[in-house]
Scaffold this active site. Structure first.
Site, PDB file in Angstrom:
ATOM      1  N   GLU A 165     -17.000  45.042 -24.615  1.00 22.73           N
ATOM      2  CA  GLU A 165     -18.386  45.116 -24.112  1.00 22.73           C
ATOM      3  C   GLU A 165     -19.225  46.231 -24.739  1.00 22.73           C
ATOM      4  OE1 GLU A 165     -16.288  43.451 -22.295  1.00 22.73           O
ATOM      5  OE2 GLU A 165     -17.396  42.057 -21.025  1.00 22.73           O
ATOM      6  N   TYR A 167     -18.464  49.505 -25.242  1.00 21.58           N
ATOM      7  CA  TYR A 167     -18.255  50.892 -24.798  1.00 21.58           C
ATOM      8  C   TYR A 167     -17.528  51.699 -25.889  1.00 21.58           C
ATOM      9  CZ  TYR A 167     -19.856  49.340 -20.223  1.00 21.58           C
ATOM     10  OH  TYR A 167     -20.632  48.854 -19.192  1.00 21.58           O
ATOM     11  N   ARG A 215      -8.493  45.615 -22.136  1.00 22.74           N
ATOM     12  CA  ARG A 215      -9.566  44.616 -22.220  1.00 22.74           C
ATOM     13  C   ARG A 215     -10.032  44.550 -23.666  1.00 22.74           C
ATOM     14  NH1 ARG A 215     -14.233  42.871 -17.893  1.00 22.74           N
ATOM     15  NH2 ARG A 215     -14.062  40.715 -18.585  1.00 22.74           N
ATOM     16  N   HIS A 253     -22.782  44.708 -24.530  1.00 22.94           N
ATOM     17  CA  HIS A 253     -23.924  44.619 -23.611  1.00 22.94           C
ATOM     18  C   HIS A 253     -25.239  44.451 -24.362  1.00 22.94           C
ATOM     19  CE1 HIS A 253     -21.715  44.972 -20.018  1.00 22.94           C
ATOM     20  NE2 HIS A 253     -21.342  46.218 -20.184  1.00 22.94           N
ATOM     21  N   GLN A 340     -28.020  37.940  -8.886  1.00 24.84           N
ATOM     22  CA  GLN A 340     -29.090  38.591  -8.118  1.00 24.84           C
ATOM     23  C   GLN A 340     -28.598  39.729  -7.228  1.00 24.84           C
ATOM     24  OE1 GLN A 340     -31.252  34.413  -7.488  1.00 24.84           O
ATOM     25  NE2 GLN A 340     -32.085  35.963  -6.152  1.00 24.84           N
TER      26      GLN A 340
HETATM   27  C1  LIG Z   1     -36.405  25.012  -7.959  1.00 25.82           C
HETATM   28  C2  LIG Z   1     -36.022  26.172  -7.108  1.00 25.82           C
HETATM   29  C3  LIG Z   1     -35.112  27.096  -7.607  1.00 25.82           C
HETATM   30  C4  LIG Z   1     -34.753  28.193  -6.854  1.00 25.82           C
HETATM   31  N1  LIG Z   1     -33.873  29.082  -7.368  1.00 25.82           N
HETATM   32  C5  LIG Z   1     -33.554  30.197  -6.664  1.00 25.82           C
HETATM   33  C6  LIG Z   1     -32.703  31.190  -7.195  1.00 25.82           C
HETATM   34  O1  LIG Z   1     -32.189  31.054  -8.297  1.00 25.82           O
HETATM   35  N2  LIG Z   1     -32.472  32.291  -6.450  1.00 25.82           N
HETATM   36  C7  LIG Z   1     -33.044  32.474  -5.217  1.00 25.82           C
HETATM   37  O2  LIG Z   1     -32.807  33.503  -4.586  1.00 25.82           O
HETATM   38  N3  LIG Z   1     -33.835  31.559  -4.697  1.00 25.82           N
HETATM   39  C8  LIG Z   1     -34.121  30.423  -5.380  1.00 25.82           C
HETATM   40  N4  LIG Z   1     -34.982  29.512  -4.852  1.00 25.82           N
HETATM   41  C9  LIG Z   1     -35.629  29.827  -3.565  1.00 25.82           C
HETATM   42  C10 LIG Z   1     -34.694  29.624  -2.406  1.00 25.82           C
HETATM   43  O3  LIG Z   1     -34.204  28.318  -2.432  1.00 25.82           O
HETATM   44  C11 LIG Z   1     -35.429  29.963  -1.127  1.00 25.82           C
HETATM   45  O4  LIG Z   1     -35.736  31.346  -1.141  1.00 25.82           O
HETATM   46  C12 LIG Z   1     -34.572  29.663   0.079  1.00 25.82           C
HETATM   47  O5  LIG Z   1     -34.194  28.312   0.084  1.00 25.82           O
HETATM   48  C13 LIG Z   1     -35.299  29.978   1.365  1.00 25.82           C
HETATM   49  O6  LIG Z   1     -34.430  29.640   2.403  1.00 25.82           O
HETATM   50  P1  LIG Z   1     -34.924  29.259   3.845  1.00 25.82           P
HETATM   51  O7  LIG Z   1     -33.715  29.005   4.650  1.00 25.82           O
HETATM   52  O8  LIG Z   1     -35.874  30.283   4.334  1.00 25.82           O
HETATM   53  O9  LIG Z   1     -35.815  27.933   3.711  1.00 25.82           O
HETATM   54  P2  LIG Z   1     -35.670  26.545   2.974  1.00 25.82           P
HETATM   55  O10 LIG Z   1     -34.630  26.537   1.954  1.00 25.82           O
HETATM   56  O11 LIG Z   1     -37.035  26.194   2.546  1.00 25.82           O
HETATM   57  O12 LIG Z   1     -35.208  25.561   4.129  1.00 25.82           O
HETATM   58  C14 LIG Z   1     -36.042  25.211   5.202  1.00 25.82           C
HETATM   59  C15 LIG Z   1     -35.545  23.922   5.822  1.00 25.82           C
HETATM   60  O13 LIG Z   1     -36.178  23.723   7.068  1.00 25.82           O
HETATM   61  C16 LIG Z   1     -36.423  22.346   7.239  1.00 25.82           C
HETATM   62  N5  LIG Z   1     -37.474  22.197   8.256  1.00 25.82           N
HETATM   63  C17 LIG Z   1     -38.750  22.674   8.209  1.00 25.82           C
HETATM   64  N6  LIG Z   1     -39.385  22.385   9.359  1.00 25.82           N
HETATM   65  C18 LIG Z   1     -38.505  21.747  10.167  1.00 25.82           C
HETATM   66  C19 LIG Z   1     -38.565  21.220  11.470  1.00 25.82           C
HETATM   67  N7  LIG Z   1     -39.655  21.327  12.244  1.00 25.82           N
HETATM   68  N8  LIG Z   1     -37.461  20.606  11.985  1.00 25.82           N
HETATM   69  C20 LIG Z   1     -36.335  20.505  11.258  1.00 25.82           C
HETATM   70  N9  LIG Z   1     -36.227  20.989  10.006  1.00 25.82           N
HETATM   71  C21 LIG Z   1     -37.298  21.612   9.463  1.00 25.82           C
HETATM   72  C22 LIG Z   1     -36.804  21.887   5.858  1.00 25.82           C
HETATM   73  O14 LIG Z   1     -36.633  20.485   5.723  1.00 25.82           O
HETATM   74  C23 LIG Z   1     -35.842  22.692   4.988  1.00 25.82           C
HETATM   75  O15 LIG Z   1     -34.651  21.982   4.751  1.00 25.82           O
HETATM   76  C24 LIG Z   1     -35.331  28.375  -5.564  1.00 25.82           C
HETATM   77  C25 LIG Z   1     -36.222  27.452  -5.051  1.00 25.82           C
HETATM   78  C26 LIG Z   1     -36.573  26.356  -5.809  1.00 25.82           C
HETATM   79  C27 LIG Z   1     -37.552  25.359  -5.247  1.00 25.82           C
HETATM   80  C1  LIG Z   2     -21.535  44.006 -10.685  1.00 27.27           C
HETATM   81  C2  LIG Z   2     -20.615  43.913 -11.875  1.00 27.27           C
HETATM   82  C3  LIG Z   2     -20.034  45.059 -12.383  1.00 27.27           C
HETATM   83  C4  LIG Z   2     -19.147  44.976 -13.455  1.00 27.27           C
HETATM   84  N1  LIG Z   2     -18.514  46.105 -13.883  1.00 27.27           N
HETATM   85  C5  LIG Z   2     -17.569  46.018 -14.838  1.00 27.27           C
HETATM   86  C6  LIG Z   2     -16.806  47.149 -15.205  1.00 27.27           C
HETATM   87  O1  LIG Z   2     -16.959  48.256 -14.666  1.00 27.27           O
HETATM   88  N2  LIG Z   2     -15.861  46.990 -16.169  1.00 27.27           N
HETATM   89  C7  LIG Z   2     -15.643  45.782 -16.783  1.00 27.27           C
HETATM   90  O2  LIG Z   2     -14.757  45.680 -17.641  1.00 27.27           O
HETATM   91  N3  LIG Z   2     -16.355  44.698 -16.460  1.00 27.27           N
HETATM   92  C8  LIG Z   2     -17.293  44.784 -15.488  1.00 27.27           C
HETATM   93  N4  LIG Z   2     -17.988  43.653 -15.125  1.00 27.27           N
HETATM   94  C9  LIG Z   2     -17.719  42.369 -15.801  1.00 27.27           C
HETATM   95  C10 LIG Z   2     -16.664  41.560 -15.050  1.00 27.27           C
HETATM   96  O3  LIG Z   2     -15.399  42.181 -15.159  1.00 27.27           O
HETATM   97  C11 LIG Z   2     -16.538  40.146 -15.625  1.00 27.27           C
HETATM   98  O4  LIG Z   2     -16.172  40.208 -16.963  1.00 27.27           O
HETATM   99  C12 LIG Z   2     -17.822  39.339 -15.530  1.00 27.27           C
HETATM  100  O5  LIG Z   2     -18.387  39.463 -14.254  1.00 27.27           O
HETATM  101  C13 LIG Z   2     -17.571  37.866 -15.839  1.00 27.27           C
HETATM  102  O6  LIG Z   2     -16.566  37.339 -15.050  1.00 27.27           O
HETATM  103  P1  LIG Z   2     -16.878  36.456 -13.717  1.00 27.27           P
HETATM  104  O7  LIG Z   2     -17.679  35.285 -14.159  1.00 27.27           O
HETATM  105  O8  LIG Z   2     -15.519  36.092 -13.209  1.00 27.27           O
HETATM  106  O9  LIG Z   2     -17.644  37.328 -12.788  1.00 27.27           O
HETATM  107  C14 LIG Z   2     -18.887  43.722 -14.066  1.00 27.27           C
HETATM  108  C15 LIG Z   2     -19.512  42.586 -13.563  1.00 27.27           C
HETATM  109  C16 LIG Z   2     -20.360  42.656 -12.477  1.00 27.27           C
HETATM  110  C17 LIG Z   2     -20.976  41.398 -11.950  1.00 27.27           C
HETATM  111  S1  SF4 Z   3     -23.173  34.453  -6.202  1.00 23.19           S
HETATM  112 FE1  SF4 Z   3     -22.845  36.581  -5.664  1.00 23.19          FE
HETATM  113  S2  SF4 Z   3     -21.266  37.331  -7.031  1.00 23.19           S
HETATM  114 FE2  SF4 Z   3     -22.008  35.413  -7.859  1.00 23.19          FE
HETATM  115  S3  SF4 Z   3     -23.559  36.072  -9.297  1.00 23.19           S
HETATM  116 FE3  SF4 Z   3     -24.664  35.638  -7.383  1.00 23.19          FE
HETATM  117  S4  SF4 Z   3     -24.718  37.627  -6.358  1.00 23.19           S
HETATM  118 FE4  SF4 Z   3     -23.223  37.829  -8.004  1.00 23.19          FE
END
Ligand SMILES: Cc1cc2nc3c(=O)[nH]c(=O)nc-3n(C[C@H](O)[C@H](O)[C@H](O)COP(=O)(O)OP(=O)(O)OC[C@H]3O[C@@H](n4cnc5c(N)ncnc54)[C@H](O)[C@@H]3O)c2cc1C
Ligand SMILES: Cc1cc2nc3c(=O)[nH]c(=O)nc-3n(C[C@H](O)[C@H](O)[C@H](O)COP(=O)(O)O)c2cc1C
Ligand code: SF4
Length: 675
Positions: A165, A167, A215, A253, A340
């Protein structure tokens, strides 16, 4: 030479029973290493994973001396290591084994005293390192060995020497960073002298019954990286110097190639480990984007590796191995590779956690205990917020009913999983489904909850997890038939023409661009097209190019001409994840998506979308305009419920509408239910 794990080389007994002894939890620096209460929390973190049947695990990287620490105040092991006893005791009591990772940051150390073989700065660190003197190099080797000795004294079963990586160790090996003309630079033999001496002295200091995992960088993925022949020679020399086994490292990295994020296909690099099989006699461990027990087992069974490392999958689920061995793989909370809660948090200086499992690294604080009095609880909405609340509340013994207006659970995750590269988001929905069954949660699908019904049912509490609705845009022509929302595209499957403008370059705008620029749509995450992905990113499967690089470029052209637009004048994608945003932008650029900032939207008509950019009027002659202009809270029920005197809690998007914020929704749901 040191077959401490002879079973790894023995024939297999399949059926997930192998996983306890063949899966390792890979190293993750979680930020607990530097936390005032870190040792107690790490003891619980690792202890829980050992209880969950992880046979072998590795700590996050710990420096052998101050110069090598990753930042000012970064964790080192150059004292008695008393705190580490808490960790090793917890793991041993649960029947596991644990290695301490010894990691010297070299020029990646973010402090003014960074050192390296040569004073060559890195693109990802503004501190220019000082070149080590010959005496300092010898001392650094001793520091590695005495750090390992201290680890042994603190009860660790071995160490992992971080040789990948980018280092310090890799900096010695590569001509890119080693410009020395003494015994430590120049020829290949001189450049690998440092890792060989580290290995030799560590073995000498710690004895034959101590595991020394190394590693090894199997692909540097940077210009000036090692050739394949050199990599094999290095492995053989390290084996001769005392390595117990090798773990796979992929990419420095500073490489401009993603190696762990969601768009990296599952098992994208296992072929690199397989290529080394047979070249050394000690066991080899495959790594990166292995998140499924069947995939892990198949890898070992097919002889591509002796063992599998998973890192983030154990943040997502401490009981991964136990569940697989009990043949309850459908109950595994799968890592979706979003980065995330883990890597993005580390880069922000926060303690790491996990989007799908907010208890990760918070095990001592976010405790789920039986509730003192059992309640009847209605959860409205089965998205991330609602499901995490429902599962936690049911685990505590409450009687939970989930109302969902749609015909399936998952909320917006059903749209996320349609994005090529985000297919694993479907695994989270699968996990929630398994928990609904396990915990006997009542699920009412196709059921739009109404206030009167909820009141009549006599619930003690109502959780409003109703999510969001797309924000309407106030623009002349917004009702034109060319206009559609991201929901029309991703959920309703409406046909989209060949020329498209996307209004709004938040996370969802980028996702829609990814969706529309991909001819194939999402794939089966269990059967990824690894070759295509490798070619797109310029990764060489044949051992012909140094560093594993080959010319990159799109293998498949976008079926559409796409323009992604935003109002803000800054570069597009600033709000995307720190460790993923750059690659998402690069992917779209590879597909020819035009990214335009500083846009004023004027109107929409038959001619297309009328905009002004830098004072110049333009008309985008497009077939469709997709609106991804944000979201607003959907909480219509709230007023009626409060008026009827019910106890209501708002969570997730219904509480605060922020585009990609499942992390907050899940944490909020879990914490509310735990409290
Ligand atoms: C294309 C896309 C990609 C995304 N990618 C990511 C990502 O990579 N990372 C990330 O963190 N977030 C992502 N998000 C956002 C994430 O999905 C939302 O932040 C999350 O789903 C919010 O969760 P929630 O439970 O608040 O609501 P929601 O997921 O919106 O769920 C609400 C639910 O309530 C239901 N509902 C509403 N009103 C009623 C009612 N009166 N009665 C019964 N059911 C009802 C709806 O049908 C829905 O199923 C993405 C969103 C989209 C659209
Ligand atoms: C939060 C985080 C911290 C990490 N720190 C290290 C580390 O200190 N040393 C290392 O060799 N790899 C580190 N890695 C890399 C992981 O060892 C691993 O190679 C990588 O997450 C991919 O494998 P996975 O898909 O199984 O997570 C880190 C990864 C994550 C997500
Ligand atoms: S699901 Fe959890 S462990 Fe996996 S990449 Fe997302 S935050 Fe990291």
């Amino acid at each position: 030479m040191f077959p401490l794990y002879p079973h790894l080389l023995a024939p297999l007994d399949l059926g997930f029973t192998i996983l306890r002894n063949r899966v390792m939890m890979g190293s993750m620096h979680t930020g607990l290493e530097e936390h005032p209460d870190g040792f107690r929390r790490m003891a619980r973190f690792f202890g829980d994973r050992a209880t969950g049947q992880v046979g072998l695990m590795v700590t996050g990287g710990i420096s052998p001396n101050d110069a090598g620490s990753l930042g000012l105040g970064g964790a080192t092991l150059n004292d008695s290591g008393d705190g580490h006893r808490l960790i090793t005791d917890a793991v041993h009591q649960a029947g596991g084994k644990i290695l301490l990772q010894v990691l010297h940051g070299g020029r990646y150390s973010r402090h003014p005293d960074a050192v390296a073989p040569s004073p060559v700065a890195s693109r990802i660190n503004h501190h220019v390192p000082r070149a080590l003197s010959n005496g300092e190099i010898l001392q650094t080797i001793e520091d590695f060995a005495s750090c390992a000795q201290r680890a042994r004294d603190a009860g660790y079963d071995g160490v992992e020497i971080m040789g990948s990586e980018g280092y310090l160790i890799t900096q010695f090996i590569s001509l890119r960073t080693n410009q020395r003309d003494d015994d430590w630079g120049g020829s290949f033999e001189n450049r690998i002298r440092f890792p060989i001496e580290v290995m030799r002295r560590t073995r000498e200091a710690c004895g034959d019954d101590f595991i020394i995992l190394y590693r090894l960088s199997l692909l540097d993925l940077v210009e000036g990286g090692l050739s394949w022949d050199e990599t094999v020679k290095l492995a053989q020399a390290l084996e001769a110097a005392g390595a117990t086994m090798f773990n796979t490292g992929i990419g420095w990295h500073e490489a401009r190639i993603p190696t762990i994020m969601h768009s990296v296909p599952r098992g994208a690099f296992t072929w690199a480990t397989a290529r080394l099989m047979g070249k050394v006699k000690v066991p080899l461990i495959a790594s990166n984007r292995i998140n499924d027990p069947a995939q892990a087992e198949a890898l070992i069974a097919s002889g591509q590796a002796n063992m599998v490392s998973m890192a983030r999958p154990f943040l997502a689920d401490a009981d991964f191995v136990a569940k697989a061995m009990a043949r309850k793989a459908d109950e595994i909370n799968t890592c979706i590779a979003c980065n995330q809660g883990c890597l993005d948090y580390i880069f922000k200086g926060k303690v790491c956690t996990c989007l799908v499992n907010p208890r990760a690294c918070y095990e001592t604080e976010l405790v789920i205990e039986p509730a003192p009095s059992k309640k009847q609880i209605a959860v409205i909405g089965s998205g991330p917020g609602g499901m995490s609340y429902a599962i936690t509340a049911a685990e505590r013994g409450h009687q939970v009913t989930v109302y969902e207006a749609a015909d399936r659970i998952g909320g917006q995750f059903n749209m996320a999983l349609a994005i090529p590269g985000k297919e694993d988001y479907g695994e989270t929905i699968r996990y929630w489904g398994s928990q609904i069954k396990r915990l006997s949660i009542t699920l009412k699908l196709n059921h739009q909850a109404e206030a009167a019904e909820l009141q009549a049912s006599g619930y003690d509490e109502v959780i409003l997890a109703t999510g969001v609705r797309p924000r309407a845009l106030d623009l002349p022509g917004i009702d034109h038939p060319k206009v559609m929302s991201y929901v029309d595209v991703l959920q309703e499957g409406k046909a989209v023409g060949e020329r498209v403008a996307i209004i709004g370059a938040g996370g969802i705008g980028f996702d829609v661009a990814e969706f529309l620029s991909n001819a194939d749509g999402p794939g089966d995450p269990a059967k990824p097209d690894i070759d295509r992905w490798l070619r797109e990113w310029g990764i060489d499967r044949d051992p012909s190019h140094d560093g594993g690089l080959s010319p990159a470029g799109p293998v498949m052209q976008s079926p559409r001409r796409i323009t992604l637009l935003q109002r803000k004048a800054q570069a597009l994608g600033r709000g995307l994840g720190m460790t993923t945003g750059w690659a998402i932008r690069a992917e779209l650029q590879m597909k020819g998506v035009e990214l335009v900032g500083g846009v004023t939207y004027r109107k929409i008509d038959d001619a297309g979308l009328h905009i002004t950019v830098d004072g110049e009027d333009r008309v985008l002659n497009v077939d469709n305009i997709v609106i991804c202009a944000g979201q607003e809270e959907r909480r219509d029920l709230n007023t009626d419920l409060l008026a009827s005197g019910m106890t209501v809690h708002l969570i997730g998007g219904a509480d605060v509408a922020v585009e990609l914020d499942a992390l907050r929704a899940i944490e909020q749901g879990t914490r509310l239910a735990a409290a």
